[in-house]
Design an enzyme around this catalytic site. Structure first.
Site, mmCIF file in Angstrom:
data_model
loop_
_atom_site.group_PDB
_atom_site.id
_atom_site.type_symbol
_atom_site.label_atom_id
_atom_site.label_comp_id
_atom_site.label_asym_id
_atom_site.label_seq_id
_atom_site.Cartn_x
_atom_site.Cartn_y
_atom_site.Cartn_z
ATOM 1 N N TRP A 18 12.939 25.577 63.599
ATOM 2 C CA TRP A 18 12.965 26.862 63.179
ATOM 3 C C TRP A 18 12.287 26.973 61.714
ATOM 4 C CZ3 TRP A 18 19.050 27.808 64.286
ATOM 5 C CH2 TRP A 18 19.125 28.115 65.784
ATOM 6 N N ARG A 61 18.872 41.898 67.416
ATOM 7 C CA ARG A 61 17.711 42.404 67.065
ATOM 8 C C ARG A 61 17.196 43.993 67.191
ATOM 9 N NH1 ARG A 61 17.158 37.899 64.035
ATOM 10 N NH2 ARG A 61 17.517 36.041 65.118
ATOM 11 N N GLU A 107 11.314 42.523 67.038
ATOM 12 C CA GLU A 107 11.923 41.409 66.183
ATOM 13 C C GLU A 107 10.869 40.651 65.389
ATOM 14 O OE1 GLU A 107 13.790 38.343 68.295
ATOM 15 O OE2 GLU A 107 14.038 37.096 66.713
ATOM 16 N N ASP A 156 8.003 32.537 71.644
ATOM 17 C CA ASP A 156 9.106 33.726 71.341
ATOM 18 C C ASP A 156 8.494 34.722 70.832
ATOM 19 O OD1 ASP A 156 11.316 34.621 71.134
ATOM 20 O OD2 ASP A 156 12.381 33.291 69.726
ATOM 21 N N ASN A 204 23.139 36.449 74.790
ATOM 22 C CA ASN A 204 24.186 35.800 74.342
ATOM 23 C C ASN A 204 25.457 36.373 74.596
ATOM 24 O OD1 ASN A 204 22.244 33.966 72.807
ATOM 25 N ND2 ASN A 204 21.927 35.734 71.631
ATOM 26 N N ARG A 257 7.893 22.411 70.745
ATOM 27 C CA ARG A 257 8.787 23.114 71.234
ATOM 28 C C ARG A 257 7.926 24.247 72.347
ATOM 29 N NH1 ARG A 257 11.686 28.534 68.057
ATOM 30 N NH2 ARG A 257 11.598 29.767 70.146
ATOM 31 N N GLU A 260 19.789 27.633 72.645
ATOM 32 C CA GLU A 260 20.149 27.953 71.392
ATOM 33 C C GLU A 260 21.975 27.982 71.301
ATOM 34 O OE1 GLU A 260 18.171 31.839 70.853
ATOM 35 O OE2 GLU A 260 16.525 30.774 69.861
ATOM 36 N N LYS A 309 21.228 33.232 80.185
ATOM 37 C CA LYS A 309 20.617 32.464 79.179
ATOM 38 C C LYS A 309 21.647 31.081 79.059
ATOM 39 C CE LYS A 309 19.784 32.311 74.305
ATOM 40 N NZ LYS A 309 19.583 32.866 72.742
HETATM 41 C C1 BDP Z 1 15.067 34.722 69.672
HETATM 42 C C2 BDP Z 1 16.032 35.754 68.975
HETATM 43 C C3 BDP Z 1 17.448 35.530 69.315
HETATM 44 C C4 BDP Z 1 17.465 35.709 70.904
HETATM 45 C C5 BDP Z 1 16.502 34.591 71.415
HETATM 46 C C6 BDP Z 1 16.812 34.802 73.245
HETATM 47 O O1 BDP Z 1 15.829 35.493 67.503
HETATM 48 O O2 BDP Z 1 18.199 36.647 68.588
HETATM 49 O O3 BDP Z 1 18.992 35.369 71.130
HETATM 50 O O4 BDP Z 1 15.256 34.993 71.199
HETATM 51 O O5 BDP Z 1 15.729 35.426 73.484
HETATM 52 O O6 BDP Z 1 13.655 35.169 69.549
HETATM 53 O O7 BDP Z 1 17.588 34.519 73.703
#
Ligand code: BDP
Length: 713
Positions: free
Chosen positions: A561, A186, A411, A383, A228, A354, A309, A305
């Protein structure tokens, strides 16, 4: 050609371009261009003749460098480094190491300011008028120096100073989502500024300027890598590189932190499990942590994290978030390190809204986290959307240290192509009232620890920095980095006051354009909400890239999503019913807030469709139908961008020509994309409302199919 002609040609080709060198934006808000107000210049020059750093604080060299550079630029003169107090002297030191400061007997004032606060005071010492910059610890001195310079950069009256300032939050961080291959998740400002291949041998001077910029707004830490996380960052290949950066940053009070992968014990440790209660796993983390501290004795800690995801986490082993966080907290504790455990967790289960999931996953663990754990919560319940209600978690964990996570990188807000001043969004969240302890329990006050027994406080911003020359791609992206830092220092500052500072520092000497630039900035966030997601709509961006409209996205790797999951448009109406008759997300808020959101009459119209599914003919406060009002917002958003363009034109000749043209071009792109957003969304929602675009508004010139095909990357 005669001699004069040759000389003229030479001047034209070599000298003139140098003197007219355009502003590439690299210097950020630390421009230090000469003040072009003769009276002020004269008064600063008389007031400040030398500086004297007494007692040799650890950061004396960086303070000295900054002061020399700043005064040389701002006043056009070298101010001397003195060895004693003299008239017009800036005296810098801590009471512990400076006898002059100690002699001022200001212990009481300093006592309130903690480890990072500072005091700037005009005093008379031995009949000599001086300015004292003092603090309990060395880092406070640097913050004081930057504050003092900001006063001059913004051309304040500095005749009789008496300023006390201390950060209201302790942990003030940038979170880089930078990958080890140089890409940035991002990121829209080029590749990562960390050149891992060249480190540790090559230290790009940019690293120092990065640290300076952060220190100048009070940011005191940086997480170098993506949430990530690639566990390789913790290997002996990378730790010397991380150490090299930490060494550059240290004199600027900037600590280094790492995002860690919960399955690192398997991926780089060769273990069969990453179960946080397994003794071998604990031992592995302990040894790894000890190793990191051997490289970096003041390492800040870990950002995690987990179970979100697709990332690994303690739940993979039937353990809880608290089990995972506390295991890491224990191994960091002996080194004074901290864990920032993200609350951004949700699964793909469409049975549960969510927005409910972060709260439901964390609330049960209130009071269960060790005292060196901070739970890091995104500002909104989903988000980083253009507008969201504040996350209900802020009011729900009175026995846990909580920190804010804002997203500085755009983003969901047009990447580095759109001018969107995010401090307006940040302020809106920070000043939202949670009512956790009655009226006035704003998110800001919660973050400051006023209602929690947790010991730590903090704020993080997901960085918008890359290796583009001006750091952030869009020249106004710098304002978002700046404002996040300023708000982490004082979450009660207003977006407008921060804009004022930033403009004066970034566009020095453009007195006549300050108001125009401020008007643009203050209008920009609402404009983006209008042309993207008005009236509480959310998450209707193009799939995955999140750039451009995508309300039609109806196939995705997981149901939550899809855009259709969020807007629920059908023949009856539009919006997500999160009231007590729907998902009951309102139930996660305290009664006054819950009741306000629950009823259509009291729900703020700018969040209406976040909480309610309403008929297209629903009558808005304006008397218009919901459909008409929705259209009006989309059209207004485009008009606002057009107004921003016109206002920017008025700055021509005042702001640097290169920046003027760059912003002008970017605004043209933004206008084009705002029209795409407007037309795409209006045409798409019209397939359900079956109502005409209100009279007087221009009809989209292309069919819906055109917008569905278009890629806005
Ligand atoms: C989302 C993004 C993703 C991030 C995630 C996060 O699309 O790329 O990894 O947040 O915050 O909005 O972990």
């Amino acid at each position: 050609m005669n001699y004069y002609k040759i000389l003229f040609a030479y001047l034209l080709v070599f000298i003139l371009p140098l003197s007219l060198k355009a502003d590439d934006g690299y210097r950020l808000w630390l421009k230090y261009d000469k003040i072009n107000n003769a009276t002020l210049l004269n008064s600063y020059s008389t007031a400040y003749k030398s500086y004297y750093i007494e007692g040799n604080p650890a950061n004396a060299a960086v303070i000295q460098k900054e002061l020399s550079m700043a005064f040389k630029g701002l006043l056009g003169k070298d101010i001397k480094q003195g060895k004693a107090v003299s008239d017009g002297c800036i005296v810098i030191g801590t009471p512990a190491s400076s006898t002059i400061i100690k002699g001022l007997k200001i212990d009481k004032e300093l006592a309130k300011l903690g480890d990072e606060g500072f005091l700037i005071k005009t005093v008379v010492i031995n009949k000599k008028k001086c300015t004292v910059i003092t603090a309990n610890k060395d880092n406070g001195l640097l913050y004081g120096v930057f504050h003092f310079l900001r006063l001059i950069q913004t051309q304040q009256n500095t005749d009789e100073l008496n300023i006390e300032s201390a950060p209201k939050l302790q942990v003030r961080l940038l979170n880089h989502w930078d990958n080890l291959d140089g890409s940035v998740e991002r990121g829209y400002a080029g590749t990562s500024i960390w050149n891992w291949d060249a480190l540790p041998a090559t230290l790009d001077p940019k690293y120092t300027d990065y640290a300076r910029a952060n220190a100048s707004v009070g940011i005191n830490g940086t997480v170098l890598n993506n949430v990530n996380s690639n566990p390789k960052i913790m290997t002996a290949d990378y730790l010397p590189k991380v150490k090299a950066l930490a060494d550059v940053f240290r004199p600027y009070g900037l600590k280094v932190y790492l995002s860690v992968s919960f399955s690192a014990p398997i991926k780089i440790g060769g273990l069969k499990t990453a179960d946080p209660l397994d003794p071998a796993v604990i031992e592995w983390w302990k040894n790894k942590t000890d190793e990191i501290y051997k490289y970096i004795p003041d390492f800040g800690g870990f950002l995690v994290k987990a179970n979100s995801e697709g990332q690994p986490g303690p739940q993979d082993y039937g353990r809880t978030h608290a089990d995972g966080a506390n295991m890491l907290a224990d191994v960091l504790k002996p080194h004074n390190g901290i864990v920032m455990w993200r609350a951004f967790v949700y699964n793909s289960n469409p049975a549960e809204d969510r927005t409910l999931q972060a709260y439901n996953s964390f609330k049960p663990f209130d009071g269960k986290f060790k005292d060196n754990v901070l739970v890091q919560i995104k500002n909104g319940a989903i988000d980083f959307q253009p507008r969201e209600p504040f996350s209900p978690l802020f009011g729900a964990m009175p026995n846990t240290s909580l920190m804010m996570e804002f997203q500085i990188t755009q983003e969901y807000l047009g990447s580095s192509k759109h001018l969107v001043y995010l401090a307006s969004l940040f302020e809106e969240t920070l000043q939202s009232d949670t009512y956790t302890k009655g009226k006035g329990s704003t998110v800001s006050n919660v973050l400051q620890g006023k209602y929690t027994t947790g010991k730590l406080t903090g704020m993080a911003g997901v960085s918008n920095i890359g290796n583009s020359v001006n750091w952030t791609g869009h020249p106004f992206g710098q304002a978002n980095w700046f404002s996040m830092g300023r708000l982490a220092w004082d979450p009660d500052l207003t977006a407008e006051s921060i804009a004022d500072e930033w403009i004066k520092m970034t566009f020095p000497n453009v007195k006549n354009a300050v108001d125009a630039i401020k008007t643009i900035m203050m209008q920009s966030r609402e404009a983006a909400v209008n042309y993207m997601t008005p009236l509480g709509l959310h998450h209707i961006m193009a799939y995955n890239t999140h750039q451009g409209p995508g309300p039609w996205v109806d196939t995705a790797a997981q149901p939550n999503w899809k855009s259709t999951y969020y807007h629920n448009a059908d023949a009856n109406g539009i919006g997500f019913n999160r009231t007590s008759t729907g998902s009951d997300a309102v139930g996660q808020y305290f009664p006054p807030v819950r009741d306000m959101f629950e009823k259509t009459e009291t729900c703020p119209e700018n969040l209406l469709l976040w909480f309610h599914h309403l008929k297209w003919t629903y009558k808005m406060k304006s008397g218009k139908s919901l459909w008409d009002e929705l259209c009006q917002h989309y059209y207004k958003g485009v008009d606002e961008v057009r107004t921003m363009q016109k206002t920017w034109e008025t700055t021509k000749g005042s702001v640097d020509a290169e920046i003027f043209t760059k912003v002008k071009d970017l605004l043209a792109t933004q206008e084009k994309e705002a029209v795409i957003w407007r037309n795409g969304c209006v045409l798409y929602f019209q397939t359900f409302s079956k109502m005409p675009v209100p009279a007087g508004l221009e009809t989209p010139d292309k069919p819906l199919s055109y917008y569905k095909e278009l890629k806005v990357d």
